[in-house]
Motif scaffolding. Structure first.
Motif, PDB file in Angstrom:
ATOM      1  N   LEU A  41      12.490  37.796  -0.367  1.00 42.12           N
ATOM      2  CA  LEU A  41      12.353  36.672   0.554  1.00 42.12           C
ATOM      3  C   LEU A  41      13.687  36.002   0.867  1.00 42.12           C
ATOM      4  N   PHE A  42      14.746  36.407   0.173  1.00 38.59           N
ATOM      5  CA  PHE A  42      16.085  35.873   0.413  1.00 38.59           C
ATOM      6  C   PHE A  42      16.894  36.862   1.246  1.00 38.59           C
ATOM      7  N   ASP A  43      17.794  36.324   2.065  1.00 38.69           N
ATOM      8  CA  ASP A  43      18.722  37.179   2.808  1.00 38.69           C
ATOM      9  C   ASP A  43      19.870  37.636   1.922  1.00 38.69           C
ATOM     10  N   GLN A  44      20.254  36.778   0.978  1.00 44.08           N
ATOM     11  CA  GLN A  44      21.319  37.110   0.033  1.00 44.08           C
ATOM     12  C   GLN A  44      20.963  36.526  -1.330  1.00 44.08           C
ATOM     13  N   VAL A  45      21.312  37.256  -2.370  1.00 41.01           N
ATOM     14  CA  VAL A  45      21.216  36.760  -3.746  1.00 41.01           C
ATOM     15  C   VAL A  45      22.645  36.755  -4.278  1.00 41.01           C
TER      16      VAL A  45
END
Length: 157
Positions: A83-87
């Motif tokens: 659900l994140f674009d970047q971690v």
């Protein structure tokens, strides 16, 4: 519009970066509160501070304008990675983490010997897991303004 998870060990600067991002006008969420996290008892009787699954899901799926920066380090955060674009893993050496924890006044965690020992243990055992699942790692020994600039650049891509 980007959804960025900022993760890393205690003392690495997640909260400090979040405060500056907020001042820059971004939406920010520190998950180290009862609103976003809860204590659970594990089968071995120990406890764990994990994300509230529905609250985090609603936050991430409901965000539709501007950048969202979420900070935290929880054992169940991996299930939300899609659900994140970047971690983003913020990292720093042990001596830097311990010095920051000792100096901070807004968070009592890490002041006791057993908590500092836990920080070192997590640095050796948890940080490699975070590194393996992060999309990028940022050196948090850089000035916080530079760290925030890198985070903002990631959100724009």
């Amino acid at each position: 519009m980007g959804k960025i998870l900022i993760t890393g060990m205690s003392g690495v600067g997640k909260s400090t970066a979040l405060q500056l991002l907020h001042l820059h006008g971004h939406r920010t969420v520190d998950t180290d509160t009862d609103e976003w996290s809860r204590w659970v008892t594990l089968p071995d009787g120990s406890t764990d501070w994990i994300w509230r699954e529905q609250a985090i899901t609603d936050l991430l799926t409901g965000h539709d304008a501007g950048n969202l920066f979420v900070a935290g380090c929880k054992t169940n955060q991996g299930q939300f990675s899609p659900l994140f674009d970047q971690v983003v893993l913020l990292s720093a050496p042990a001596d830097v983490l311990l010095a920051r924890i000792k100096a901070r006044t807004d968070n009592p965690y890490g002041k006791r010997t057993e908590e500092r020992d836990a920080v070192l243990h997590h640095l050796a055992t948890v940080e490699p897991l975070l590194r393996a699942t992060a999309t990028i790692e940022i050196d948090a020994t850089a000035p916080v303004e530079r760290v925030v600039q890198q985070l903002e650049e990631l959100a724009e891509h």
